[in-house]
Design a protein around this motif. Sequence first.
Motif, PDB file in Angstrom:
ATOM      1  N   GLU A 124       0.862  -1.254   0.287  1.00  0.00           N
ATOM      2  CA  GLU A 124      -0.014  -0.122  -0.041  1.00  0.00           C
ATOM      3  C   GLU A 124       0.856   1.079  -0.118  1.00  0.00           C
ATOM      4  O   GLU A 124       0.606   2.157  -0.493  1.00  0.00           O
ATOM      5  CB  GLU A 124      -0.888  -0.106   1.000  1.00  0.00           C
ATOM      6  N   TYR A 125       1.871   1.219   0.803  1.00  0.00           N
ATOM      7  CA  TYR A 125       2.908   2.259   0.910  1.00  0.00           C
ATOM      8  C   TYR A 125       3.429   2.649  -0.449  1.00  0.00           C
ATOM      9  O   TYR A 125       3.668   3.842  -0.949  1.00  0.00           O
ATOM     10  CB  TYR A 125       3.917   2.102   1.986  1.00  0.00           C
ATOM     11  N   VAL A 126       4.094   1.707  -1.269  1.00  0.00           N
ATOM     12  CA  VAL A 126       5.075   1.884  -2.476  1.00  0.00           C
ATOM     13  C   VAL A 126       3.986   2.295  -3.571  1.00  0.00           C
ATOM     14  O   VAL A 126       4.097   2.996  -4.179  1.00  0.00           O
ATOM     15  CB  VAL A 126       5.602   0.520  -2.764  1.00  0.00           C
ATOM     16  N   ASN A 127       2.722   1.693  -3.362  1.00  0.00           N
ATOM     17  CA  ASN A 127       1.786   1.979  -4.299  1.00  0.00           C
ATOM     18  C   ASN A 127       1.387   3.350  -4.513  1.00  0.00           C
ATOM     19  O   ASN A 127       0.476   4.152  -5.332  1.00  0.00           O
ATOM     20  CB  ASN A 127       0.416   1.304  -4.229  1.00  0.00           C
ATOM     21  N   ILE A 128       1.736   4.083  -3.344  1.00  0.00           N
ATOM     22  CA  ILE A 128       1.317   5.646  -3.064  1.00  0.00           C
ATOM     23  C   ILE A 128       2.019   6.452  -4.331  1.00  0.00           C
ATOM     24  O   ILE A 128       1.558   7.232  -5.064  1.00  0.00           O
ATOM     25  CB  ILE A 128       1.693   6.300  -2.058  1.00  0.00           C
ATOM     26  N   VAL A 129       3.337   5.645  -4.628  1.00  0.00           N
ATOM     27  CA  VAL A 129       4.102   6.477  -5.671  1.00  0.00           C
ATOM     28  C   VAL A 129       3.402   6.305  -7.019  1.00  0.00           C
ATOM     29  O   VAL A 129       3.341   7.185  -7.930  1.00  0.00           O
ATOM     30  CB  VAL A 129       5.427   5.825  -5.584  1.00  0.00           C
ATOM     31  N   SER A 130       3.046   4.943  -7.453  1.00  0.00           N
ATOM     32  CA  SER A 130       2.279   4.781  -8.685  1.00  0.00           C
ATOM     33  C   SER A 130       1.227   5.666  -8.818  1.00  0.00           C
ATOM     34  O   SER A 130       0.759   5.928  -9.842  1.00  0.00           O
ATOM     35  CB  SER A 130       2.181   3.284  -9.014  1.00  0.00           C
ATOM     36  N   SER A 131       0.165   5.830  -7.696  1.00  0.00           N
ATOM     37  CA  SER A 131      -0.944   6.611  -7.686  1.00  0.00           C
ATOM     38  C   SER A 131      -0.438   8.163  -8.198  1.00  0.00           C
ATOM     39  O   SER A 131      -1.430   8.674  -8.883  1.00  0.00           O
ATOM     40  CB  SER A 131      -1.790   6.488  -6.539  1.00  0.00           C
ATOM     41  N   ILE A 132       0.501   8.339  -7.533  1.00  0.00           N
ATOM     42  CA  ILE A 132       0.968   9.942  -7.996  1.00  0.00           C
ATOM     43  C   ILE A 132       1.366   9.945  -9.283  1.00  0.00           C
ATOM     44  O   ILE A 132       0.841  11.002 -10.146  1.00  0.00           O
ATOM     45  CB  ILE A 132       2.327  10.359  -7.097  1.00  0.00           C
ATOM     46  N   ILE A 133       1.999   9.044  -9.873  1.00  0.00           N
ATOM     47  CA  ILE A 133       2.477   8.954 -11.279  1.00  0.00           C
ATOM     48  C   ILE A 133       1.355   8.792 -12.254  1.00  0.00           C
ATOM     49  O   ILE A 133       1.159   9.607 -13.222  1.00  0.00           O
ATOM     50  CB  ILE A 133       3.411   7.633 -11.553  1.00  0.00           C
ATOM     51  N   LYS A 134       0.343   8.179 -11.669  1.00  0.00           N
ATOM     52  CA  LYS A 134      -1.019   7.966 -12.669  1.00  0.00           C
ATOM     53  C   LYS A 134      -1.806   9.437 -12.822  1.00  0.00           C
ATOM     54  O   LYS A 134      -2.256   9.670 -13.754  1.00  0.00           O
ATOM     55  CB  LYS A 134      -1.949   6.959 -12.107  1.00  0.00           C
ATOM     56  N   LYS A 135      -1.707   9.988 -11.757  1.00  0.00           N
ATOM     57  CA  LYS A 135      -2.519  11.201 -11.440  1.00  0.00           C
ATOM     58  C   LYS A 135      -1.664  12.307 -12.456  1.00  0.00           C
ATOM     59  O   LYS A 135      -2.474  13.059 -13.194  1.00  0.00           O
ATOM     60  CB  LYS A 135      -2.293  11.959 -10.143  1.00  0.00           C
ATOM     61  N   GLY A 136      -0.401  12.219 -12.367  1.00  0.00           N
ATOM     62  CA  GLY A 136       0.353  13.150 -13.298  1.00  0.00           C
ATOM     63  C   GLY A 136       0.127  12.786 -14.740  1.00  0.00           C
ATOM     64  O   GLY A 136       0.290  13.747 -15.408  1.00  0.00           O
ATOM     65  N   GLN A 137       0.238  11.547 -15.015  1.00  0.00           N
ATOM     66  CA  GLN A 137      -0.322  11.215 -16.469  1.00  0.00           C
ATOM     67  C   GLN A 137      -1.456  11.756 -16.867  1.00  0.00           C
ATOM     68  O   GLN A 137      -1.816  11.980 -17.873  1.00  0.00           O
ATOM     69  CB  GLN A 137      -0.129   9.626 -16.695  1.00  0.00           C
ATOM     70  N   GLU A 138      -2.517  11.308 -16.046  1.00  0.00           N
ATOM     71  CA  GLU A 138      -3.884  12.032 -16.301  1.00  0.00           C
ATOM     72  C   GLU A 138      -3.998  13.408 -16.607  1.00  0.00           C
ATOM     73  O   GLU A 138      -4.832  14.015 -17.195  1.00  0.00           O
ATOM     74  CB  GLU A 138      -5.011  11.644 -14.963  1.00  0.00           C
ATOM     75  N   GLU A 139      -3.023  14.256 -15.725  1.00  0.00           N
ATOM     76  CA  GLU A 139      -3.142  15.800 -15.989  1.00  0.00           C
ATOM     77  C   GLU A 139      -2.145  16.262 -17.078  1.00  0.00           C
ATOM     78  O   GLU A 139      -2.039  17.289 -16.926  1.00  0.00           O
ATOM     79  CB  GLU A 139      -2.880  16.127 -14.611  1.00  0.00           C
ATOM     80  N   ASN A 140      -1.838  15.103 -17.835  1.00  0.00           N
ATOM     81  CA  ASN A 140      -0.652  15.474 -18.753  1.00  0.00           C
ATOM     82  C   ASN A 140       0.697  16.340 -18.296  1.00  0.00           C
ATOM     83  O   ASN A 140       1.023  16.956 -18.888  1.00  0.00           O
ATOM     84  CB  ASN A 140      -1.304  16.473 -19.862  1.00  0.00           C
ATOM     85  N   VAL A 141       0.950  15.940 -16.718  1.00  0.00           N
ATOM     86  CA  VAL A 141       2.163  16.447 -16.186  1.00  0.00           C
ATOM     87  C   VAL A 141       3.243  15.532 -16.591  1.00  0.00           C
ATOM     88  O   VAL A 141       4.464  15.837 -16.659  1.00  0.00           O
ATOM     89  CB  VAL A 141       1.838  16.727 -14.792  1.00  0.00           C
TER      90      VAL A 141
END
Length: 201
Positions: A124-141
């Motif tokens: 769950e802890y390491v998946n926080i990083v992948s969720s940040i990456i996904k959010k950045g991709q969704e926002e085209n960042v």
Amino acid sequence: MKSVDKHGKIIRAATKVFAKKGFFNARISDIAKEAKVADGTIYLYFNNKFDILISVFEQEIGRLVDQMTTLLAKEDDPRRMLEIFITKHLTEMKKNRNLAEVIQIELRQTNKLIRDYRNNKFSEYVNIVSSIIKKGQEENVFRKDILPGIAKRAIFGALDEIARIWNLNLETEYTVEETAKQVTDIFQLGILAPGEKKPEG
């Protein structure tokens, strides 16, 4: 009667013993001695040594998950969120070297046992990083071609290696802030979408 305080005391003692001796060399009696309780008391709270290790992860990493989630909830920019994760993780690893040692050694030595344990807090802890990456991709960042599952392991691997060096008392002339900024810049410049700028600061 079981005591929540005694449970926590045993967990803290186990973290220290596992860090010092390693999981396989540590004995229940070592943990009991460090916690200043009778050997039999340990079995009122835990089934065996592996159960204690999982509890160390659940409690200590669970605490990190809660703290990290609270911090990130205050930020909306994925670039800043990644920087916050990196800084907070390095701060905690430098502050709690026993936990850092347990994470580093036990994730390697007992990896089969850890794999057999599903839905643990560490994932769950390491998946926080992948969720940040996904959010950045969704926002085209962040770049769309970056695989979040690979990115989270690459980032955590870098943080893990830095914590390992700190535990060996090598290359300690850099502050947490300097180190966090370097790691953040290295990864951000590689995953930012074309035309995006890294956050000021």
